[in-house]
Enzyme design. Structure first.
Site, PDB file in Angstrom:
ATOM      1  N   HIS A  44       0.838  -1.193   0.000  1.00  0.00           N
ATOM      2  CA  HIS A  44       0.000   0.000   0.000  1.00  0.00           C
ATOM      3  C   HIS A  44       0.876   1.247   0.000  1.00  0.00           C
ATOM      4  O   HIS A  44       2.023   1.223   0.455  1.00  0.00           O
ATOM      5  CB  HIS A  44      -0.922   0.010   1.211  1.00  0.00           C
ATOM      6  CG  HIS A  44      -2.050  -0.965   1.117  1.00  0.00           C
ATOM      7  ND1 HIS A  44      -3.077  -0.990   2.029  1.00  0.00           N
ATOM      8  CD2 HIS A  44      -2.326  -1.951   0.222  1.00  0.00           C
ATOM      9  CE1 HIS A  44      -3.941  -1.947   1.707  1.00  0.00           C
ATOM     10  NE2 HIS A  44      -3.489  -2.549   0.613  1.00  0.00           N
ATOM     11  N   GLU A  46       0.787   3.994   1.755  1.00  0.00           N
ATOM     12  CA  GLU A  46       1.212   4.479   3.070  1.00  0.00           C
ATOM     13  C   GLU A  46       2.418   3.695   3.579  1.00  0.00           C
ATOM     14  O   GLU A  46       3.330   4.273   4.172  1.00  0.00           O
ATOM     15  CB  GLU A  46       0.063   4.381   4.084  1.00  0.00           C
ATOM     16  CG  GLU A  46      -1.140   5.232   3.746  1.00  0.00           C
ATOM     17  CD  GLU A  46      -2.211   4.501   2.937  1.00  0.00           C
ATOM     18  OE1 GLU A  46      -3.386   4.868   3.082  1.00  0.00           O
ATOM     19  OE2 GLU A  46      -1.877   3.579   2.158  1.00  0.00           O
ATOM     20  N   CYS A  69      -6.700   2.103   5.059  1.00  0.00           N
ATOM     21  CA  CYS A  69      -7.443   0.895   5.436  1.00  0.00           C
ATOM     22  C   CYS A  69      -7.386   0.678   6.943  1.00  0.00           C
ATOM     23  O   CYS A  69      -6.472   1.140   7.636  1.00  0.00           O
ATOM     24  CB  CYS A  69      -6.897  -0.324   4.694  1.00  0.00           C
ATOM     25  SG  CYS A  69      -5.200  -0.791   5.120  1.00  0.00           S
ATOM     26  N   CYS A  79      -3.036   0.229   7.265  1.00  0.00           N
ATOM     27  CA  CYS A  79      -2.392   1.522   7.036  1.00  0.00           C
ATOM     28  C   CYS A  79      -2.708   2.510   8.158  1.00  0.00           C
ATOM     29  O   CYS A  79      -1.846   3.302   8.540  1.00  0.00           O
ATOM     30  CB  CYS A  79      -2.778   2.075   5.675  1.00  0.00           C
ATOM     31  SG  CYS A  79      -2.062   1.103   4.329  1.00  0.00           S
TER      32      CYS A  79
END
Length: 140
Positions: A44, A46, A69, A79
């Protein structure tokens, strides 16, 4: 946020069922980390931006094109948890995530940790980047 959108753009259509997300971490006016969703949806944005920022992320601002998320299908740290652990002071989010693994739960976690959260900066641009994702999950 413009830079986060630019980071996400090349991934559109290459992230599987996941949206293409961009994240930029800024501290004292300087970019200290940035990332975009990887091919197939992992890692992801992040995660990548926080890894690049390292300890400097403490007290920083994260600009993210989609709500972080709250849960990971693979079972890893979400995240929102990663942002909290890194000690960011504020998270600016372009668009809310309608997916059940986000849908406000990540934001609740951030706010419970006294992290300031803002929504809506360049929201229409972020939604346009992932129009198929929003079409699928806004109806759920």
């Amino acid at each position: 946020m413009q830079r986060a959108l630019e980071l996400a753009a090349p991934g559109i259509g290459k992230t599987g069922d996941n949206p293409s997300v961009g994240c930029v971490i800024v501290k004292d006016g300087a970019v200290i980390g940035e990332g975009a969703t990887g091919a197939g949806g992992r890692p992801h944005a992040e995660e990548l931006a926080l890894a690049q920022a390292g300890e400097a992320a403490r007290g920083a601002v994260a600009y993210v094109t989609l709500e972080p998320c709250a849960q990971r299908s693979a079972g890893g740290a979400s995240c929102s948890d990663l942002l909290q652990r890194a000690g960011v002071a504020r998270v600016v989010i372009a668009a809310r995530d309608p997916h059940p693994m986000a849908a406000g739960a990540g934001v609740e976690r951030l706010r419970a940790a006294a992290i300031a959260v803002e929504f809506g900066l360049m929201e229409s641009e972020a939604r346009a980047q992932n129009v198929d994702f929003f079409a699928r999950w806004d109806k759920a």
